[in-house]
Design a protein around this motif. Structure first.
Motif, PDB file in Angstrom:
ATOM      1  N   GLN A  10      33.093 -10.310 -13.177  1.00 25.40           N
ATOM      2  CA  GLN A  10      33.541 -10.572 -11.817  1.00 25.40           C
ATOM      3  C   GLN A  10      33.406  -9.343 -10.932  1.00 25.40           C
ATOM      4  O   GLN A  10      33.014  -9.446  -9.765  1.00 25.40           O
ATOM      5  CB  GLN A  10      34.988 -11.074 -11.838  1.00 25.40           C
ATOM      6  CG  GLN A  10      35.134 -12.445 -12.478  1.00 25.40           C
ATOM      7  CD  GLN A  10      36.575 -12.907 -12.568  1.00 25.40           C
ATOM      8  OE1 GLN A  10      37.496 -12.180 -12.213  1.00 25.40           O
ATOM      9  NE2 GLN A  10      36.783 -14.118 -13.053  1.00 25.40           N
ATOM     10  N   ALA A  11      33.719  -8.176 -11.475  1.00 26.26           N
ATOM     11  CA  ALA A  11      33.603  -6.946 -10.689  1.00 26.26           C
ATOM     12  C   ALA A  11      32.166  -6.690 -10.266  1.00 26.26           C
ATOM     13  O   ALA A  11      31.892  -6.297  -9.121  1.00 26.26           O
ATOM     14  CB  ALA A  11      34.143  -5.759 -11.498  1.00 26.26           C
ATOM     15  N   LEU A  12      31.223  -6.932 -11.179  1.00 27.58           N
ATOM     16  CA  LEU A  12      29.818  -6.696 -10.859  1.00 27.58           C
ATOM     17  C   LEU A  12      29.314  -7.694  -9.822  1.00 27.58           C
ATOM     18  O   LEU A  12      28.645  -7.312  -8.853  1.00 27.58           O
ATOM     19  CB  LEU A  12      28.966  -6.785 -12.132  1.00 27.58           C
ATOM     20  CG  LEU A  12      27.453  -6.592 -11.937  1.00 27.58           C
ATOM     21  CD1 LEU A  12      27.161  -5.220 -11.353  1.00 27.58           C
ATOM     22  CD2 LEU A  12      26.710  -6.778 -13.255  1.00 27.58           C
ATOM     23  N   VAL A  13      29.628  -8.974 -10.003  1.00 26.00           N
ATOM     24  CA  VAL A  13      29.153  -9.987  -9.062  1.00 26.00           C
ATOM     25  C   VAL A  13      29.761  -9.766  -7.678  1.00 26.00           C
ATOM     26  O   VAL A  13      29.073  -9.870  -6.657  1.00 26.00           O
ATOM     27  CB  VAL A  13      29.459 -11.408  -9.581  1.00 26.00           C
ATOM     28  CG1 VAL A  13      29.130 -12.453  -8.513  1.00 26.00           C
ATOM     29  CG2 VAL A  13      28.658 -11.683 -10.846  1.00 26.00           C
ATOM     30  N   LYS A  14      31.028  -9.433  -7.617  1.00 25.52           N
ATOM     31  CA  LYS A  14      31.669  -9.200  -6.328  1.00 25.52           C
ATOM     32  C   LYS A  14      31.058  -7.991  -5.618  1.00 25.52           C
ATOM     33  O   LYS A  14      30.844  -8.018  -4.398  1.00 25.52           O
ATOM     34  CB  LYS A  14      33.175  -9.011  -6.519  1.00 25.52           C
ATOM     35  CG  LYS A  14      33.893 -10.309  -6.853  1.00 25.52           C
ATOM     36  CD  LYS A  14      35.273 -10.089  -7.436  1.00 25.52           C
ATOM     37  CE  LYS A  14      36.225  -9.414  -6.500  1.00 25.52           C
ATOM     38  NZ  LYS A  14      37.581  -9.282  -7.107  1.00 25.52           N
ATOM     39  N   ALA A  15      30.750  -6.937  -6.364  1.00 28.98           N
ATOM     40  CA  ALA A  15      30.102  -5.774  -5.761  1.00 28.98           C
ATOM     41  C   ALA A  15      28.722  -6.143  -5.226  1.00 28.98           C
ATOM     42  O   ALA A  15      28.319  -5.698  -4.142  1.00 28.98           O
ATOM     43  CB  ALA A  15      29.995  -4.644  -6.788  1.00 28.98           C
TER      44      ALA A  15
END
Length: 287
Positions: A275-280
């Motif tokens: 989730q952190a990667l996709v949101k970034a």
């Protein structure tokens, strides 16, 4: 193979997208997210969500797999308007490949230019570990099918689409840069693998001999989705970022029994990094 020339036509795409747009009003998504097994919770972080069940959209099938909610969620994520699929359709469910990829064309008709496609996959590369994320650099289609077989509708795309950048090179560069900034619960940087995804029809997991064959022809991960959707995205002119969650190690010579519950458990454990990667990416990508 039986082809239905009336399935997945531009007229059907228009009807489905209009039904969705009627519910969205003035909202126009620019980024599409296809969320794979165990990864659908990202849609719960979308602000001011508009939720549309698949059964309310004309010509849509329903998602039958555990862990796939079967709905669109549209709203704001990291300051961008996105449309997320909580649950996808699979060839092994008995749907035609044209039906499987139908949502890709519908999202394109709604205004989506960028598509983030995720999946749960078995790792065939011995340098991988369960819980890793793998940036998809390319794929090998082992399903025995293509969504483009049959009459071509020029409103959807050209007869012979180019696949040399099916997974956009600039998006991969950006994702690798952003991965350096992501930290896990222990404060360690995210290790983002990169490799070739092999798409199979399923639903049976592969035999040891089949896995050894795929590894020898250049596969790094194997799963039962994605390739059809990416072919359709290339056909429709969309740019794609593909990410696999490596939920188990699929080393043919060392293969252990596997269940869907095990796949879901690892996918759930990996969610924060994913989730952190996709949101970034959603926050910084140019569309």
């Amino acid at each position: 193979m039986s082809i239905n020339p009336n399935e997945g036509t531009y007229a059907q795409v228009r009807e489905a997208s209009q039904a969705i747009q009627d519910k969205l009003g003035q909202v126009r998504p620019v980024i599409g997210l296809i969320l794979g097994s165990g990864l659908g919770d990202l849609a719960d972080q979308i602000q001011n969500p508009i939720v549309i069940d698949y059964h309310d959209v004309p010509h849509f099938p329903v998602s039958t797999v555990e862990g796939h909610a079967g709905r669109f969620v549209v709203g704001e994520l990291e300051g961008r308007t996105v449309i997320a699929m909580q649950g996808r359709f699979h060839f092994y469910e008995g749907y035609s490949m044209k039906k499987v990829v139908f949502p890709v064309y519908v999202m394109r008709e709604l205004g989506v230019k960028t598509l983030v496609i995720t999946n749960a996959a078995g790792g065939m590369n011995r340098n991988f570990r369960a819980g890793d994320l793998m940036l998809i650099s390319d794929h090998i289609n082992m399903t025995g099918a293509s969504p483009l077989i049959g009459p071509n509708d020029p409103e959807l795309g050209v007869r012979f689409p180019d696949m040399s950048q099916a997974y956009n090179r600039e998006y991969r560069v950006l994702a690798k840069k952003l991965a350096e900034e992501v930290r896990d619960d222990a404060g360690q940087p995210l290790v983002l693998q990169e490799g070739v995804y092999c798409g199979i029809s399923g639903p049976a997991y592969m035999t040891p001999a089949e896995l050894m064959m795929l590894a020898r022809v250049g596969g790094d991960a194997v799963g039962m989705s994605t390739v059809g959707e990416v072919i359709a995205a290339s056909h429709g002119g969309l740019k794609v970022l593909g990410i696999s969650c490596i939920t188990d190690m699929a080393i043919g010579e060392e293969l252990e029994p596997l269940t869907h519950e095990q796949v879901m458990e690892v996918a759930n454990r990996t969610k924060p990094k994913f989730q952190a990667l996709v949101k970034a990416f959603v926050r910084q990508v140019e569309v």
